[in-house]
Design a protein around this motif. Sequence first.
Motif, short mmCIF file in Angstrom:
data_model
loop_
_atom_site.label_atom_id
_atom_site.label_comp_id
_atom_site.label_asym_id
_atom_site.label_seq_id
_atom_site.Cartn_x
_atom_site.Cartn_y
_atom_site.Cartn_z
N ILE A 169 -2.09 8.23 3.52
CA ILE A 169 -2.92 7.31 2.76
C ILE A 169 -2.84 5.91 3.37
CG2 ILE A 169 -3.18 6.19 0.50
CD1 ILE A 169 -2.27 8.95 -0.66
N LEU A 170 -1.64 5.53 3.80
CA LEU A 170 -1.47 4.23 4.43
C LEU A 170 -2.43 4.09 5.60
CD1 LEU A 170 0.34 1.64 4.63
CD2 LEU A 170 1.66 2.85 6.33
N ASN A 186 9.77 2.42 2.15
CA ASN A 186 8.97 1.66 3.10
C ASN A 186 8.49 2.58 4.21
OD1 ASN A 186 8.72 -1.11 2.32
ND2 ASN A 186 10.96 -1.22 2.50
N PRO A 187 7.37 2.26 4.80
CA PRO A 187 6.92 3.09 5.92
C PRO A 187 7.90 2.96 7.09
CG PRO A 187 5.50 1.16 5.64
CD PRO A 187 6.39 1.20 4.46
N SER A 188 8.10 4.08 7.77
CA SER A 188 9.02 4.05 8.90
C SER A 188 8.40 3.25 10.04
CB SER A 188 9.31 5.47 9.36
OG SER A 188 8.12 6.04 9.85
N ALA A 189 9.28 2.78 10.93
CA ALA A 189 8.80 1.98 12.07
C ALA A 189 7.84 2.80 12.92
CB ALA A 189 9.99 1.52 12.90
N GLU A 190 8.15 4.09 13.03
CA GLU A 190 7.31 5.01 13.81
C GLU A 190 5.89 5.04 13.25
OE1 GLU A 190 9.11 8.77 13.64
OE2 GLU A 190 8.79 9.23 15.74
N LEU A 191 5.84 5.19 11.92
CA LEU A 191 4.54 5.26 11.25
C LEU A 191 3.81 3.95 11.40
CD1 LEU A 191 2.66 6.85 9.24
CD2 LEU A 191 3.82 5.61 7.44
N VAL A 251 0.84 -1.20 0.00
CA VAL A 251 0.00 0.00 0.00
C VAL A 251 0.87 1.25 0.00
CG1 VAL A 251 -1.68 1.30 1.36
CG2 VAL A 251 -1.93 -1.16 1.12
N TYR A 252 1.91 1.21 0.81
CA TYR A 252 2.76 2.39 0.95
C TYR A 252 3.46 2.72 -0.36
CZ TYR A 252 5.86 5.68 3.28
OH TYR A 252 6.51 6.81 3.67
N LYS A 253 3.98 1.68 -0.99
CA LYS A 253 4.69 1.91 -2.25
C LYS A 253 3.75 2.44 -3.31
CE LYS A 253 8.37 -1.52 -1.81
NZ LYS A 253 8.22 -1.97 -0.43
#
Lengths: 172, 705
Positions: free
Chosen positions: A49-50, B14-19, A32-34
Amino acid sequence: MFAFLGVIAVQNADEGFKADAEEAFKTYSGVVYKHAYIRTGNTADADDILSDVFVRLVKNIKKIKNEVHLKAWLIRTTINCSNTYYKRSKRINQVRLTEVDAVTTPTENVVLPAVLSLPIHQKTVVYMHYFEGYSVDEIATLCGVAKGTVKSRLARARETLKTILEGVDLDV
Amino acid sequence: MFKDKFKKELDAINPSAELESAVLDKIRQEKERISSAPKISYKKRWISAIAAALALVIVSVTAFNLPIFNGSEHILNGDISTSSNSEDLFVDEDLTESNFENQDQQPSQNAPTSITYDAAYKLFDKIAALREAQKDHYNGDNTASKSANSDDGQSNLTDTPSVNDTPSKNYTETNIQVEGVEEGDIVKTDGEYIYVLRSVVNACTIYISKATNGKLSKTAFIHLYHTPYSDLYDYDAEIKEFYLCSNTLVIIISAERKTKSFEGDCTIAMLFDVSNPKSPQYIKEYVQTGNYTSSRLIGDNLYLFSQDSLYGFETIKKPDDNIGYTYEHKRFWQLPKIGVDDRVLNDIDEKNLYAFDDEVNLEYFLAVSIDVKKRKRSDSKAIVGGGSNVYVNNNAIYAVSSEINYFEAEKEYIPKTYIMKFGINKGKITPLAKTNLKGTVLNRFLMDEYDGYFRIITTTRKYRRNNCCAFFSVIGIDSNTVYVLDKDLKTVSSIKGIAKGEAVTSSRFMGEIGYFCTSPMNVNVDPFFAVDFSNPKNPKILDSLEFPGVVNYLHPYDDNLMLGIGETESGKNVKLIMFDVSNPKKIKRLFTLNTNVSCAYNSFNVSNGHKKINILKDKGIICFSGETKYNIYKFSKQKGFSPLEKNHFSAKTDEDGDIYSSWDDSIRGVFIDDYLYVCNAHGIVSYMPFKGNKKISEILFFNYP
């Protein structure tokens, strides 16, 4: 699109499959993030959005019939979320940020900035085809457009990429 | 090769660990909330998810509107130190000569100047330079000087709050704020036909159905993508709302338009002749650039407002020895454009382009008036500055916007509200004045003009930038301020520090008296205030009354009664309260009813929330939409509130359980004679509400007509 999801849901409804949003997040947060990043071009929006997509998933979790449906649902919802996020956020506009630091791609990347510079429809098609490995048929049903449209978008994207990435060995 | 490279590069994103942990927390919270929430049809929950998500991102909204340029150069470089050319003050002869019968519309010293394109570009450069150099420039004190202006402000402005009951008409109309100023909605009726908007991405349609004594029949439909210029729209063009006026259907569309000369967001007013509703005829469309803000209809004049940023970006590829190519974003100025029916949009005329010398916003606000009957654009005025919230009465437009300074927000920051005033007179629009005040404004009901004085209630919230993501969080509410401004928007008086730690939730003005409610964060206890504005130089708080619950919408029921609709103390159900305001010095709470209607999906204080409510005094009923049902409650001065025998009327639901059915699943109820028609995006159901809640007839919009 609806038909596609429905068909998958009916044909492959896994007995006893019970989707869990947290599990789904662990598996598909990257996808989703990508995808969100490709569509919006910056990580700040992809962050939002995520979170939007998975909040929606929690609410619709009972409708998810199986793993394939889950992924398709997430991809489609990411498209919807990024559309509405982009459109609506511009309009509501109650509190404006004055400046935003550009969250850009790491500079050593070559291909990614080129893909990001494409129009939004082409980016999505490129992402789904090259990264997720969906076929033209699948992309067409997921995006709710005709097969021919997907093909032409893909062809145009390739053309643009070829001009942008001249000098880089490309086998697009 | 490309595939591998692309995969490799994208894999790094990639989403950060925090997020991740933040989102996981949110998922858990959401799960908990759903499991504890009252059971409601599962199909509709996703809509609320959007609402919730939207509410969350509301603060971060305009990351898009904002410059993302690091080290980019201006394409249009002007002399930064040169101030704007202000020689042609009000060059529009039409305006200076003939259209100022009204004393109030004389331009003040505070008025903006009309500027040339060159001057405009220079001004934009100047603002941009200013913002770069002095990021804390507009974080100072309120610049509106506090002058005790001795001007009596004599005028014939006697706008009264609207009470939505017109005895001469046998059907209900949209609930509006100011009498005589119509507001668009998603459902309208002319007493014979019902027009319903189904706003779905890719399939925006207006369905026309005939309603005769509860019997419904399919008549016609207007599909956005069947209109002549639909090929220019982006795929997610949306109909926002529509009006019905002089046998003409005015459809307001927000779309991304793509032509050779222009590509970007547009706001479009499309006219359809519906004198024969069986075959609506396309007439023409008026296009203006910018995002749709709001619109109003006064008589035959449609006022359409849009706003957008003054610059666009161009991506330029540059060769680089090390990595092949780099990309640079270059900014270019874009002026507001308008057009009619044409594929070419033209820059707005120089004489209609205005700016204040001390403007700091790199945005424009475009106000266009269209004569619906004569089918011509009467006027268009663009002004440099923002306007996201609009209050309109019969004589003036007040465009309000607020802004967070991103850099200041690293510490605590209180945003400001910018107000611009335009005079309106039979379609002519005249920019008059502007000012700025501390705090933000919730909605249009917190603004009012009476006897030449503009009253506004602002809430000062403290914001701070969120470190992990690019949005702001509210860290606390300071207090509320009531301002009285004169016709030049100079502050005449103010009451500061009202209800510390609480925010205004609703407000309504009844002539000289203003009423408003405040509520602390997360606690549903709501004090109700009455403020006397009879002496504009010295407004006084007459009384305040505390009661459990929150009021999100106030409606003057009659001269002595004020109806409040809001939430119960627990925040779960809709609450109705009737206040006795016959003596503003001693307000009384007469009746209260905690309904069994869930308010989880009802917010009456959002921009269009008041349109969900219908108050029919002649029938003695109060109606409002819930999530899937339309609810009716009786009110009598002796007995107070009581539900009708059967008081919940279901709307049509989507049989397929289609999760992507529509964005706006709002329900509206329309009364024609004694018949109730409950409309939503799926269909219409008719009832005789005073004789039970048995369906008379229904139609589904699928496969229409």
